[in-house]
Write a protein that holds these residues in place. Structure first.
Motif, PDB file in Angstrom:
ATOM      1  N   UNK A   1       1.039  -1.266   0.039  1.00 37.73           N
ATOM      2  CA  UNK A   1      -0.144   0.079   0.028  1.00 37.73           C
ATOM      3  C   UNK A   1       0.947   1.232  -0.197  1.00 37.73           C
ATOM      4  N   UNK A   2       0.358   2.203  -0.593  1.00 31.10           N
ATOM      5  CA  UNK A   2       1.185   3.446  -0.770  1.00 31.10           C
ATOM      6  C   UNK A   2       0.419   4.572   0.264  1.00 31.10           C
ATOM      7  N   UNK A   3       1.474   5.286   0.761  1.00 32.15           N
ATOM      8  CA  UNK A   3       1.017   6.563   1.502  1.00 32.15           C
ATOM      9  C   UNK A   3       0.406   7.753   0.509  1.00 32.15           C
ATOM     10  N   UNK A   4      -1.072   8.080   0.714  1.00 35.99           N
ATOM     11  CA  UNK A   4      -1.707   8.918  -0.046  1.00 35.99           C
ATOM     12  C   UNK A   4      -1.069  10.357  -0.036  1.00 35.99           C
ATOM     13  N   UNK A   5      -0.331  10.766   1.086  1.00 34.49           N
ATOM     14  CA  UNK A   5       0.388  11.871   1.311  1.00 34.49           C
ATOM     15  C   UNK A   5       1.845  12.016   0.080  1.00 34.49           C
ATOM     16  N   UNK A   6       2.226  10.991  -0.009  1.00 37.77           N
ATOM     17  CA  UNK A   6       3.547  11.006  -1.051  1.00 37.77           C
ATOM     18  C   UNK A   6       3.625   9.170  -1.285  1.00 37.77           C
TER      19      UNK A   6
END
Lengths: 477, 95
Positions: free
Chosen positions: A136-141
């Motif tokens: 999963x990836x961080x929506x902020x970066x």
């Protein structure tokens, strides 16, 4: 409809019938379809799952406390008829034959389970990079991790591809991803929320909790999820108070302790500044700030990685290719079936932990490692008992630094274990804890941790609400 | 404490887990690091302490011993990779 709505705001619109449960389900499906392919927050949100949710939406009773509210569920929690993989290849294709108790309760309050969120395989990890499918990836970066193990739940709540989500916390797996993505994550006291239907990793440490866009939403979900369950032999038979009626009462007169062992040199300047500013705000709001000590903190990580891996090696013995999940092809005999099924089905971090856990329980090492760790655990518990005789709550950072770049700890698992230093002790002691956003450091969210004694969620949420109210929304986005 | 020596291949066999040569080498080095770190517990004096098996104080957990509905045989078998005549099927275990 924006999926940026809090559950509380969505509920108001649903109750007023200005929005329908069907619109809420379709909004989640549309938001996920447009954003999640790059973020990897969901491991499963299929047409069939959406249709099941729509059928529930069409008969939802919007007068119930969570009537018509879709909630994303970590892929370790059973929802009858939905896939359940713990983000592991060994469980690919598994369909839950029953509901976890939290799901039974959320359904009874009108909520609609929708979507399975990504996680570190079997909840082992703190970055969701150990997912057996994709990180999963961080929506902020998106170059950074959303944290873990409940990283997918944090991603979907922060990316507004879910209104709220469920996570589980064994050593910080709700609080740390909440901190990394700027959402609220509550780890209830051990036994406050039933573990029935949560796939077991480390049974004496873990529990289910809400991951939400506001403190009020966390209180709302806890209200429904908490309470005694005869199906979980460690469920506490204690009354559930009203978590919402005192939420806005503030912190006047509350004593909040700052443990000196949690304000160490390794904390980045940006995190330290955000935490210290928040402590000042709590003081300005009338809390009494007290210096305290939790002297055995430095031993928490070592204690945890003995107990958690020991329990994991035992709990994961059930994945043997016989009753469910992956099975190796053409086994020579039963032992070969076990050996190859597990080799093919488990990822590297799960294998490492099974080996370490088997080792610390093995003849000749059991007393030196496992029993010793259980005794140190007692000292860590005593530290908290002592501290909570002087203060109502304890405040600290959730993590020493903000979200790291994907791949940072790929070959050095020990370094990633050390980053759990501020969250792990709460699991060893069975107390409650929460991460609430308190600002940004270089554009990345910082979480403020509050911890309270067992069953002190009411105070915990009240103080968290004060932190949230003191902060301008602009400071977080 | 007995000097900790972890033979990854031996322990993996106890855990019914085949490892590739590369995995065995990686885990050997990574877990040796972890054990080195865990050795910090040697410094803690635990004289006279009982182990804490649960995070809280022990409490009575028995529920009434009453029958309640469970999974049907078909439901219990639904996720099995191989079944036969309403049973889980495994390779032969007796000659």
């Amino acid at each position: 409809m924006p999926v940026s709505l809090t559950v509380s705001a969505l509920r108001a619109s649903l109750a007023a019938r200005s929005l329908s449960p069907r619109e809420a389900v379709l909004a989640v499906a549309a938001a996920a379809a447009s954003k999640d392919s790059t973020l990897g927050g969901y491991v499963s949100l299929t047409e069939a799952e959406i249709n099941t949710a729509l059928a529930l939406a069409d008969k939802a009773d919007v007068t119930l406390p969570l009537g018509g509210v879709p909630i994303a569920v970590k892929d370790a929690i059973a929802v009858q008829g939905a896939p359940l993989t713990c983000a592991s290849k060994i469980l690919r294709g598994f369909v839950s034959p029953y509901d976890a108790t939290v799901i039974t309760r959320l359904r009874a309050a009108g909520a609609i389970p929708l979507g399975r969120t990504n996680m570190d395989e079997f909840a082992m990890g703190s970055s969701t990079e150990n997912s057996g499918f994709f990180p999963a990836r961080n929506p902020r970066d998106p170059e950074r991790t959303p944290g873990g193990s409940s990283g997918g739940s944090a991603t979907v709540v922060d990316a507004d591809t879910a209104f709220a989500a469920l996570g589980s916390d064994t050593g910080g797996s709700i609080r740390q991803p909440a901190s990394f993505t700027g959402i609220v994550g509550l780890k209830p006291s051990y036994g406050r929320v039933s573990r029935y239907g949560l796939v077991a990793f480390a049974s004496s440490l873990e529990g289910i909790g809400p991951m939400t866009k506001s403190v009020r939403d966390a209180a709302l979900l806890l209200q429904t999820m908490a309470g005694h369950d005869p199906l979980d032999s460690t469920s506490l038979n204690a009354p559930v108070p009203d978590y919402l009626d005192t939420l806005d009462r503030g912190v006047k007169g509350l004593k909040i302790g700052l443990p000196r062992e949690y304000f160490i040199d390794g904390i980045t300047p940006g995190v330290r500044a955000a935490i210290e500013a928040t402590v000042q705000q709590l003081a300005a709001a009338g809390a009494e700030i007290v210096d305290i000590s939790l002297p055995h903190t430095e031993f928490a990580v070592a204690t945890y990685y003995i107990i958690a891996t020991a329990e994991a090696s035992s709990n994961l013995a059930r994945f043997d290719g016989v009753r469910y999940g992956h099975r190796a092809a053409q086994p020579a005999d039963l032992t070969d079936l076990y050996n190859r099924t597990r080799a093919e089905g488990f990822g590297p971090e799960v294998k490492r932990r099974i080996i370490l856990g088997t080792y610390v329980l093995s003849s000749g090492y059991y007393d030196a490692f496992y029993v010793k760790a259980q005794k140190v655990r007692k000292l860590i518990r005593r530290d908290f008992t002592e501290a909570f005789s002087k203060v109502d709550l304890i405040a600290s950072p959730v993590t020493p630094a903000t979200a790291w770049k994907l791949g940072t700890f790929a070959d050095t698992p020990l370094q990633s274990y050390l980053a759990d230093i501020f969250t792990i002790a709460a699991n060893l002691a069975g107390i409650c804890g929460i991460s609430v956003p308190c600002g940004l450091s270089d554009g990345l969210p910082v979480g403020f941790q509050l911890m309270g004694p067992s069953l002190a969620e009411k105070n915990l949420l009240q103080a968290a609400q004060t932190v949230e109210s003191a902060l301008s929304p602009l400071a977080l986005r | 404490m007995k000097s900790p020596h972890l033979d990854v291949r031996y322990v993996a066999r106890l855990a019914r887990l085949d490892l590739t040569a590369e995995e065995a080498a990686d885990f050997q080095s990574q877990l040796t690091d972890v054990l080195g770190y865990i050795a910090a517990l040697d410094r803690v004096d635990v004289t006279g302490l009982d182990p804490a098996l649960e995070p809280g104080d022990p409490f009575c957990v028995a529920r009434p011993d009453a029958a309640r509905p469970g999974l049907t045989a078909d439901e219990a078998l639904a996720n099995a990779p191989s079944t036969h005549d309403g049973l889980f099927r495994t390779p032969r275990v007796v000659e």
